[in-house]
Scaffold this motif. Structure first.
Motif, mmCIF file in Angstrom:
data_model
loop_
_atom_site.group_PDB
_atom_site.id
_atom_site.type_symbol
_atom_site.label_atom_id
_atom_site.label_comp_id
_atom_site.label_asym_id
_atom_site.label_seq_id
_atom_site.Cartn_x
_atom_site.Cartn_y
_atom_site.Cartn_z
ATOM 1 N N ALA A 37 0.838 -1.204 0.000
ATOM 2 C CA ALA A 37 0.000 0.000 0.000
ATOM 3 C C ALA A 37 0.872 1.252 0.000
ATOM 4 O O ALA A 37 0.586 2.210 -0.727
ATOM 5 C CB ALA A 37 -0.954 -0.008 1.199
ATOM 6 N N ARG A 59 0.846 3.963 -2.873
ATOM 7 C CA ARG A 59 0.500 5.312 -2.413
ATOM 8 C C ARG A 59 1.558 6.314 -2.894
ATOM 9 O O ARG A 59 1.226 7.402 -3.377
ATOM 10 C CB ARG A 59 0.404 5.314 -0.880
ATOM 11 C CG ARG A 59 -0.203 6.546 -0.286
ATOM 12 C CD ARG A 59 -0.303 6.452 1.243
ATOM 13 N NE ARG A 59 -1.212 5.393 1.687
ATOM 14 C CZ ARG A 59 -0.837 4.284 2.321
ATOM 15 N NH1 ARG A 59 0.439 4.061 2.600
ATOM 16 N NH2 ARG A 59 -1.732 3.386 2.691
ATOM 17 N N LEU A 119 -6.040 1.271 0.235
ATOM 18 C CA LEU A 119 -6.013 2.425 -0.661
ATOM 19 C C LEU A 119 -7.414 2.854 -1.066
ATOM 20 O O LEU A 119 -7.696 4.042 -1.193
ATOM 21 C CB LEU A 119 -5.165 2.111 -1.902
ATOM 22 C CG LEU A 119 -3.698 1.788 -1.623
ATOM 23 C CD1 LEU A 119 -2.997 1.391 -2.904
ATOM 24 C CD2 LEU A 119 -3.001 2.957 -0.952
ATOM 25 N N LEU A 137 -7.851 6.591 -2.562
ATOM 26 C CA LEU A 137 -6.774 6.704 -3.545
ATOM 27 C C LEU A 137 -7.015 5.877 -4.798
ATOM 28 O O LEU A 137 -6.478 6.188 -5.858
ATOM 29 C CB LEU A 137 -5.433 6.315 -2.924
ATOM 30 C CG LEU A 137 -4.946 7.255 -1.828
ATOM 31 C CD1 LEU A 137 -3.681 6.720 -1.187
ATOM 32 C CD2 LEU A 137 -4.719 8.647 -2.389
ATOM 33 N N SER A 152 -6.883 4.651 -10.161
ATOM 34 C CA SER A 152 -6.215 5.436 -9.142
ATOM 35 C C SER A 152 -6.908 6.781 -9.031
ATOM 36 O O SER A 152 -7.303 7.372 -10.021
ATOM 37 C CB SER A 152 -4.751 5.623 -9.525
ATOM 38 O OG SER A 152 -4.154 6.570 -8.693
#
Length: 101
Positions: A9, A13, A51, A56, A67
């Motif tokens: 993650a 990220r 996420l 995200l 995303s």
């Protein structure tokens, strides 16, 4: 020591924050990402769930995961190597945007 889920993650990220995963960009499929990170699919799904909870990425059943685009005031961090440059089933969107596919 962070778990594999947290490590994955964090890497994804970072890629989102630095723009390596562009807003609306599709991520590789779960099997591709699991192979890249050398983890099981359930471990990868747990990382993606983190996420998703943070806004995200967006997962829509039957569609690619995307995303979230980062807002102009989002922090950035150093770049990581990107497994997301291959064909994908997920995409990136900014938290300030409802859906970018």
């Amino acid at each position: 020591m962070p778990s594999l889920r947290d490590t994955i993650a964090d890497d994804l990220r970072t890629q989102i924050a630095t723009g390596h995963l562009e807003a609306g960009a599709r991520l590789p499929s779960e099997p591709q990402l699991a192979t890249y990170y050398k983890v099981s699919t359930p471990t990868l799904r747990n990382a993606l769930a983190l996420l998703q909870a943070e806004g995200l990425i967006e997962k829509i059943h039957g569609r690619a995961t995307s995303s979230a685009a980062r807002s102009s005031d989002s922090p950035t961090s150093t770049a990581a190597s990107s497994p997301a440059r291959t064909s994908a089933s997920r995409s990136v969107r900014h938290s300030s945007t409802r859906e970018v596919t």
